[in-house]
Design an enzyme around this catalytic site. Structure first.
Site, mmCIF file in Angstrom:
data_model
loop_
_atom_site.group_PDB
_atom_site.id
_atom_site.type_symbol
_atom_site.label_atom_id
_atom_site.label_comp_id
_atom_site.label_asym_id
_atom_site.label_seq_id
_atom_site.Cartn_x
_atom_site.Cartn_y
_atom_site.Cartn_z
ATOM 1 N N SER A 83 0.924 -1.137 -0.291
ATOM 2 C CA SER A 83 0.059 -0.089 -0.584
ATOM 3 C C SER A 83 0.838 1.147 0.479
ATOM 4 O O SER A 83 0.036 2.232 -0.068
ATOM 5 C CB SER A 83 -1.014 0.018 0.921
ATOM 6 O OG SER A 83 -1.739 -0.904 1.242
ATOM 7 N N LYS A 86 -0.262 3.350 -2.725
ATOM 8 C CA LYS A 86 -1.294 4.344 -2.869
ATOM 9 C C LYS A 86 -0.370 6.195 -2.563
ATOM 10 O O LYS A 86 -1.205 7.087 -2.884
ATOM 11 C CB LYS A 86 -1.848 4.038 -1.396
ATOM 12 C CG LYS A 86 -3.259 2.966 -1.391
ATOM 13 C CD LYS A 86 -3.883 3.200 -0.214
ATOM 14 C CE LYS A 86 -4.662 1.873 -0.458
ATOM 15 N NZ LYS A 86 -4.033 0.043 0.088
ATOM 16 N N SER A 143 -6.061 3.256 4.261
ATOM 17 C CA SER A 143 -5.235 2.944 3.400
ATOM 18 C C SER A 143 -6.348 2.281 2.262
ATOM 19 O O SER A 143 -6.461 0.308 2.464
ATOM 20 C CB SER A 143 -4.364 1.641 3.714
ATOM 21 O OG SER A 143 -3.653 0.878 2.746
#
Length: 305
Positions: A83, A86, A143
Site C-alpha cells: 500500500s 497509494k 488505506s
C-alpha cells in the site's frame, strides 16, 4: 535444406521453454509467488529489472531538505510496495485538484470493480458517488483499496490508463526502479519499487502538494458515522511524526514511509520488509531518534495529554 530431426526437436523444446518463461507468476491466496525475471516487463519503456525479493529488509533515511542519504540498507533492492503504492495514487489525485480538473467537493462514481476490492476498504457501494475529499482521506488514513480504485478509474478511465499515468509520473520524478500496474498495491508480481524510490516519492508529495499534508497526518478519520484509526500508528504516539503511509502484503512484509520533524529538521524514513508491524514501527522510531535526536520531554508529554 530441411532441418535435421534432432535440430527440429531441440528448437521445439527451446520454444516451449521460452513460452513457459513468458508466463506471468500466479498469485497465491495471500501473496505473490516470485515470478521469473523474464515475466517482469516495465511499462512504458519495456525495461526488465528482474523481480522483487519477498520479505527482504530494505531501509533508507534521507534529509528532507537536501535529499542526502543519511543511512541505508539495500535501499536500491527491488521490493513489493504493497500500500505504499497509494502515495502515488494520492499524488495524481492532488495533481488533478491543483490543476483544476477536479475539486475536493466533486464526487466520483463507484464501479462494481472498485466495490469488490479486497480489504482494507471503506465498503463503498457500487453505483454510489463519493466526495473526492472522502476518497483522499480513506486512502491516506484507512488505506482503503476500494477508494484508491475509484480514484484510478475516474481519473485514468481504467486501471490500465491510470497505471500509465502512474508510470509517467514516476519517471518524471526520477523513480527509476518502480513499476505500477494497480493503484492500491494489492498483490501483483509486476508491482515493484525500492526504498529509494519511495523516499523520492514521499519528498515530492510533501514538496509539490504542501496544502494536502493534513490528509496523511491525521491519526483518525470518520466516514459515514464510522471512525477509522490511521494504519500509521506512529501518528500521535511518536513526537514529530506527521505522515505518511504504511503497507503490507505477505510478500512485502510490513512497510512504512514516515515523515518526521524535530528541532527544525525533517527526515524521511523508509522501512520495507519488517517481520511484524510492531517490529517495523520500532525500527522506524529508532531511526528517527538516531537521525533527529531524542524527542524533547515536553513533546512526549504533549502526546499523553
Amino acid at each position: 535444406m530441411p532441418m535435421p530431426k534432432r535440430s527440429r526437436a531441440a528448437a521445439a523444446l527451446l520454444g516451449l521453454l521460452a513460452l513457459a518463461g513468458c508466463q506471468s507468476a500466479q498469485l497465491s491466496a495471500d501473496g505473490v509467488r516470485p515470478p521469473t525475471p523474464s515475466s517482469i516487463v516495465m511499462a512504458p519503456q519495456q525495461v526488465t529489472l528482474g523481480y522483487p525479493v519477498a520479505r527482504a529488509l530494505s531501509e533508507l533515511v534521507v534529509d528532507y531538505d537536501t535529499g542526502r542519504t543519511l543511512y541505508e540498507v539495500d535501499a536500491d533492492g527491488v521490493r513489493y510496495p504493497a500500500s505504499l503504492t497509494k502515495m502515488m495514487t494520492l499524488y495524481l489525485l492532488f495533481d488533478a485538484v491543483d490543476g483544476g480538473r477536479v475539486s475536493l467537493d466533486d464526487t466520483m462514481l463507484v464501479s462494481e470493480n472498485a466495490a469488490r476490492q479486497s480489504p482494507s476498504k471503506l465498503g463503498l457501494r457500487a453505483g454510489s458517488r463519493v466526495r473526492v475529499s472522502d476518497l483522499a482521506h480513506g486512502i491516506a488514513t484507512k488505506s482503503a483499496n476500494d477508494a484508491a480504485m475509484v480514484v484510478a478509474e475516474n481519473l485514468g478511465g481504467s486501471v490500465d490508463g491510470f497505471a500509465k499515468m502512474m508510470m509517467a509520473k514516476a519517471r518524471s520524478l526520477k523513480m527509476t526502479r518502480s513499476n505500477f500496474v494497480n493503484p492500491n498495491g494489492l498483490p501483483d508480481p509486476r508491482q515493484m519499487t525500492t526504498a529509494r524510490d519511495m523516499a523520492t516519492l514521499a519528498r515530492a508529495l510533501r514538496a509539490n502538494h504542501p496544502r494536502f499534508t493534513s490528509f496523511y497526518a491525521q491519526p483518525a478519520y470518520a466516514y459515514e458515522g464510522k471512525r477509522y484509526r490511521s494504519t500509521n500508528h506512529l501518528l500521535g504516539t511518536v513526537p514529530g511524526v506527521d505522515g505518511m503511509k504504511t503497507g503490507y502484503i505477505r510478500d512485502s512484509g510490513f512497510n512504512l514511509v514516515a515523515s518526521a520533524q524535530r528541532g527544525g529538521r525533517r527526515v524521511i524514513v523508509v522501512v520495507i520488509g519488517g517481520a511484524t508491524g510492531r517490529a517495523r514501527d520500532a525500527e522506524v522510531t529508532r531511526l528517527i531518534d538516531t537521525y533527529l535526536g531524542p524527542a524533547e520531554p515536553q513533546s512526549i508529554a504533549s502526546l499523553t495529554q
